[in-house]
Design an enzyme around this catalytic site. Structure first.
Site, PDB file in Angstrom:
ATOM      1  N   ASP A  12       0.854  -1.188   0.000  1.00 14.45           N
ATOM      2  CA  ASP A  12       0.000   0.000   0.000  1.00 14.45           C
ATOM      3  C   ASP A  12       0.891   1.240   0.000  1.00 14.45           C
ATOM      4  OD1 ASP A  12      -2.445   1.518   0.264  1.00 14.45           O
ATOM      5  OD2 ASP A  12      -1.840   1.912   2.312  1.00 14.45           O
ATOM      6  N   SER A  13       0.279   2.371  -0.287  1.00 14.59           N
ATOM      7  CA  SER A  13       1.018   3.637  -0.245  1.00 14.59           C
ATOM      8  C   SER A  13       1.486   3.961   1.175  1.00 14.59           C
ATOM      9  CB  SER A  13       0.122   4.760  -0.762  1.00 14.59           C
ATOM     10  OG  SER A  13      -1.094   4.773  -0.047  1.00 14.59           O
ATOM     11  N   GLY A  45      -2.717   9.118  -3.876  1.00 13.61           N
ATOM     12  CA  GLY A  45      -4.013   9.524  -4.456  1.00 13.61           C
ATOM     13  C   GLY A  45      -4.006  10.801  -5.266  1.00 13.61           C
ATOM     14  N   CYS A  75      -3.758  -1.070  -2.066  1.00 13.83           N
ATOM     15  CA  CYS A  75      -4.044   0.330  -2.373  1.00 13.83           C
ATOM     16  C   CYS A  75      -4.976   0.423  -3.585  1.00 13.83           C
ATOM     17  CB  CYS A  75      -2.716   1.017  -2.682  1.00 13.83           C
ATOM     18  SG  CYS A  75      -2.874   2.737  -3.101  1.00 13.83           S
ATOM     19  N   THR A  77      -5.674   3.105  -5.277  1.00 17.87           N
ATOM     20  CA  THR A  77      -5.090   3.969  -6.296  1.00 17.87           C
ATOM     21  C   THR A  77      -4.144   3.143  -7.186  1.00 17.87           C
ATOM     22  OG1 THR A  77      -5.236   5.791  -4.724  1.00 17.87           O
ATOM     23  CG2 THR A  77      -3.796   6.110  -6.617  1.00 17.87           C
ATOM     24  N   GLU A 154      -6.751   9.212   9.262  1.00 18.93           N
ATOM     25  CA  GLU A 154      -5.414   9.112   9.865  1.00 18.93           C
ATOM     26  C   GLU A 154      -5.314   9.926  11.151  1.00 18.93           C
ATOM     27  OE1 GLU A 154      -2.109   9.253   7.230  1.00 18.93           O
ATOM     28  OE2 GLU A 154      -2.873   7.499   6.156  1.00 18.93           O
ATOM     29  N   CYS A 186     -11.226   2.716  -1.231  1.00 20.86           N
ATOM     30  CA  CYS A 186      -9.998   3.278  -0.651  1.00 20.86           C
ATOM     31  C   CYS A 186      -9.713   2.516   0.643  1.00 20.86           C
ATOM     32  CB  CYS A 186     -10.184   4.759  -0.365  1.00 20.86           C
ATOM     33  SG  CYS A 186      -8.738   5.519   0.402  1.00 20.86           S
ATOM     34  N   THR A 187      -8.425   2.297   0.880  1.00 23.91           N
ATOM     35  CA  THR A 187      -8.008   1.540   2.068  1.00 23.91           C
ATOM     36  C   THR A 187      -8.557   2.108   3.382  1.00 23.91           C
ATOM     37  OG1 THR A 187      -6.025   2.910   1.927  1.00 23.91           O
ATOM     38  CG2 THR A 187      -5.828   0.614   1.222  1.00 23.91           C
ATOM     39  N   HIS A 188      -8.731   3.433   3.430  1.00 22.52           N
ATOM     40  CA  HIS A 188      -9.104   4.070   4.693  1.00 22.52           C
ATOM     41  C   HIS A 188     -10.609   4.072   4.975  1.00 22.52           C
ATOM     42  CE1 HIS A 188      -5.042   5.444   4.163  1.00 22.52           C
ATOM     43  NE2 HIS A 188      -5.062   6.199   5.246  1.00 22.52           N
TER      44      HIS A 188
HETATM   45  N1  DGL Z   1      -4.061   3.788  -0.069  1.00 25.40           N
HETATM   46  C1  DGL Z   1      -4.691   4.802  -0.890  1.00 25.40           C
HETATM   47  C2  DGL Z   1      -5.875   4.179  -1.629  1.00 25.40           C
HETATM   48  O1  DGL Z   1      -6.422   3.176  -1.230  1.00 25.40           O
HETATM   49  C3  DGL Z   1      -5.160   5.983  -0.052  1.00 25.40           C
HETATM   50  C4  DGL Z   1      -4.041   6.837   0.479  1.00 25.40           C
HETATM   51  C5  DGL Z   1      -3.233   7.512  -0.622  1.00 25.40           C
HETATM   52  O2  DGL Z   1      -3.728   8.470  -1.263  1.00 25.40           O
HETATM   53  O3  DGL Z   1      -2.132   7.053  -0.864  1.00 25.40           O
HETATM   54  O4  DGL Z   1      -6.271   4.694  -2.648  1.00 25.40           O
END
Ligand code: DGL
Length: 268
Positions: A12-13, A45, A75, A77, A154, A186-188
């Site tokens: 992931d990012s 993102g 991720c 993205t 976050e 999105c992961t979050h």
């Molecule tokens: N992990 C990214 C996603 O799921 C979100 C955080 C980012 O922008 O890197 O798209």
């Protein structure tokens, strides 16, 4: 060669993909997971397509050095933009979070109106529209980027009046378009599920890409005879990050709902 006992690679990012690792651990608790979080270069993102592809290639190459038997791109993205390009270069299965969620959403919708929320890069890739329409061209897709959701999550702002107000303003157009299914791309976003559910109402089905992706990983490992069959000893989640800040551990443990015992920083 028997690869069953090799780990699963997840990248992931940053810290967000631990929501996906959490779902993997629920379904496949005997598997070892090597998690790679590109914390030095997060967020993805709002980056360009070329950069997102380059970072994804580097992440997969790192995980291959750890001998993983499968890579799950947690991720959204990277899954949206890089996976269709990089998949062809590797022999092991590389799975993203887009298609499992797309399939589930097409299955879940009754009125053929599906919403998708994600980062700016994910939404402007239009991959969700394409993949949904590939399965059913009569479905209407309404997409919305929600750039404030990642920093909110976050910061630990997962509910309350302010969060609800922000969620409401992003999701209002989707509500007005009468979607009955919403993909949390999105992961979050699984961490905002309660508020998103409240705002959208109980008739809207929320599709959690983390959960759907974990189900897909289990299915593929089964089909490829790669499931780990032995009882493991030692730590089953090992994290590598490109910047070892205190916040990775702190936020990560909240995302994972468990302690993270092994975190290593890697330097290029
Ligand atoms: N992990 C990214 C996603 O799921 C979100 C955080 C980012 O922008 O890197 O798209």
């Amino acid at each position: 060669m028997n690869n069953n006992s090799h780990p699963i690679g997840v990248f992931d990012s940053g810290v967000g993909g631990l929501t996906v690792a959490k779902e993997l651990r629920k379904l496949l608790n005997q598997e070892k997971i090597i998690y790679f979080g590109d914390t030095a270069r997060v967020p993805y993102g709002n980056k360009s397509r070329e950069t997102i592809i380059k970072f994804a290639l580097e992440s997969v190459l790192f995980l291959l050095k750890q001998n993983v038997k499968l890579v799950l791109i947690a991720c959204n993205t990277s899954s949206s933009i890089a996976l269709p390009v990089i998949r062809q270069y590797f022999r092991i299965p590389i799975i993203g979070v887009v298609n499992p969620a797309v399939r589930e959403s097409v299955y879940a919708t009754r009125n053929r109106r599906i919403g998708v929320i994600g980062t700016r890069a994910t939404i402007s890739s239009k991959i969700y529209e394409q993949e949904i329409r590939r399965l059913d061209s009569t479905i209407k897709v309404f997409a919305q980027s929600c750039p404030l959701f990642v920093p909110l999550v976050e910061e630990g702002w997962w509910d309350g009046e302010v969060v609800e107000g922000i969620v409401r303003s992003y999701l209002l157009p989707l509500k007005e378009n009468k979607i009955d299914t919403l993909i949390l791309a999105c992961t979050h976003y699984p961490l905002l599920k309660k508020v998103i559910g409240k705002v959208m109402g109980e008739n809207v089905v929320l599709i959690d890409s983390a959960r759907e992706a974990a189900i897909e990983v289990k299915k593929i490992l089964g089909e490829e005879n790669l499931l780990c069959l032995e009882k493991r000893r030692g730590e089953k989640l090992v994290c590598f990050v490109t910047d070892k800040s205190e916040s990775f551990k702190k936020i990560g443990e909240k995302f994972l709902g468990d302690k993270i015992k092994e975190i290593y920083e890697i330097k290029e």
